[in-house]
Design a protein around this motif. Structure first.
Motif, PDB file in Angstrom:
ATOM      1  N   GLN A  11      -8.945   5.253  -2.706  1.00  0.00           N
ATOM      2  CA  GLN A  11      -8.176   6.473  -2.772  1.00  0.00           C
ATOM      3  C   GLN A  11      -6.830   5.871  -2.419  1.00  0.00           C
ATOM      4  N   ILE A  12      -5.667   7.149  -2.741  1.00  0.00           N
ATOM      5  CA  ILE A  12      -3.982   7.075  -3.047  1.00  0.00           C
ATOM      6  C   ILE A  12      -4.376   8.171  -1.370  1.00  0.00           C
ATOM      7  N   PHE A  13      -4.428   7.108  -0.164  1.00  0.00           N
ATOM      8  CA  PHE A  13      -3.977   8.264   0.881  1.00  0.00           C
ATOM      9  C   PHE A  13      -2.839   8.982   1.491  1.00  0.00           C
ATOM     10  N   GLN A  14      -3.257  10.272   1.207  1.00  0.00           N
ATOM     11  CA  GLN A  14      -2.565  11.567   1.218  1.00  0.00           C
ATOM     12  C   GLN A  14      -1.256  11.453   2.776  1.00  0.00           C
ATOM     13  N   HIS A  15      -0.856  10.724   3.311  1.00  0.00           N
ATOM     14  CA  HIS A  15      -0.509  10.651   4.578  1.00  0.00           C
ATOM     15  C   HIS A  15       0.479   9.711   4.704  1.00  0.00           C
ATOM     16  N   PHE A  16       1.729   9.450   4.337  1.00  0.00           N
ATOM     17  CA  PHE A  16       2.069   8.251   3.980  1.00  0.00           C
ATOM     18  C   PHE A  16       2.673   7.633   6.023  1.00  0.00           C
ATOM     19  N   GLY A  17       2.802   8.412   6.630  1.00  0.00           N
ATOM     20  CA  GLY A  17       2.992   7.652   7.615  1.00  0.00           C
ATOM     21  C   GLY A  17       2.677   7.364   9.087  1.00  0.00           C
ATOM     22  N   HIS A  18       0.673   7.861   8.366  1.00  0.00           N
ATOM     23  CA  HIS A  18      -0.375   7.861   9.082  1.00  0.00           C
ATOM     24  C   HIS A  18      -1.768   7.131   8.469  1.00  0.00           C
ATOM     25  N   ALA A  19      -1.238   5.674   7.416  1.00  0.00           N
ATOM     26  CA  ALA A  19      -2.134   4.986   6.738  1.00  0.00           C
ATOM     27  C   ALA A  19      -2.013   4.175   7.584  1.00  0.00           C
ATOM     28  N   ALA A  20      -3.503   3.432   7.407  1.00  0.00           N
ATOM     29  CA  ALA A  20      -4.732   2.555   8.222  1.00  0.00           C
ATOM     30  C   ALA A  20      -3.787   1.437   7.458  1.00  0.00           C
ATOM     31  N   GLN A  21      -4.031   1.429   5.840  1.00  0.00           N
ATOM     32  CA  GLN A  21      -3.669   0.305   5.229  1.00  0.00           C
ATOM     33  C   GLN A  21      -3.017   0.845   4.223  1.00  0.00           C
ATOM     34  N   PHE A  22      -3.081  -0.638   3.809  1.00  0.00           N
ATOM     35  CA  PHE A  22      -2.162  -0.353   2.235  1.00  0.00           C
ATOM     36  C   PHE A  22      -2.709  -1.426   0.767  1.00  0.00           C
ATOM     37  N   LYS A  23      -2.593  -0.962  -0.476  1.00  0.00           N
ATOM     38  CA  LYS A  23      -3.146  -1.929  -1.344  1.00  0.00           C
ATOM     39  C   LYS A  23      -2.007  -2.639  -1.863  1.00  0.00           C
TER      40      LYS A  23
END
Length: 121
Positions: A11-23
């Motif tokens: 899913q798209i993680f909803q809090h950009f500044g706290h993302a643990a991963q990026f696809k």
């Protein structure tokens, strides 16, 4: 084109500044050639934007993103499609089809929360 999506369990993680991963999606001629999931080693929008720049990202699809983060993304010459949710792969396909919209989310973290100083309350 290289697209990044803050990512959690597909899913798209909803809090950009706290993302643990990026696809990350590598795209040519509107076709996805390659995907990779990368770990974010820090938190806060400065660390996230630095990670995107390091990986050659030119387009960001995300959920909630505050004004400071939006400015940092713009300063890095990364196109922003904010305010999205759901399956990350589907959002990328929508972008490639010209059907993904940008819904700026300045000041809101979703779920009835409001951001202040970069933190949700």
């Amino acid at each position: 084109m290289k697209i990044a999506v803050p990512y959690e369990n597909g899913q798209i993680f909803q809090h950009f500044g706290h993302a643990a991963q990026f696809k990350l999606y590598t795209v040519e001629s509107n076709m996805i050639l390659n995907t990779a999931v990368v770990e974010a080693s820090g938190s806060g929008h400065s660390a996230m934007v630095a990670l995107l720049v390091q990986n050659g990202v030119d387009t960001l699809i995300c959920g909630n993103i505050g004004g400071g983060a939006q400015a940092a993304v713009a300063a890095a010459n990364i196109r922003l499609f904010a305010g999205n949710e759901g399956v990350a792969d589907m959002a990328v396909l929508a972008l490639l089809a010209g059907k993904l919209e940008n819904h700026p989310t300045e000041g809101h973290c979703g779920g009835g929360h409001h951001c202040g100083g970069g933190h949700c309350h």
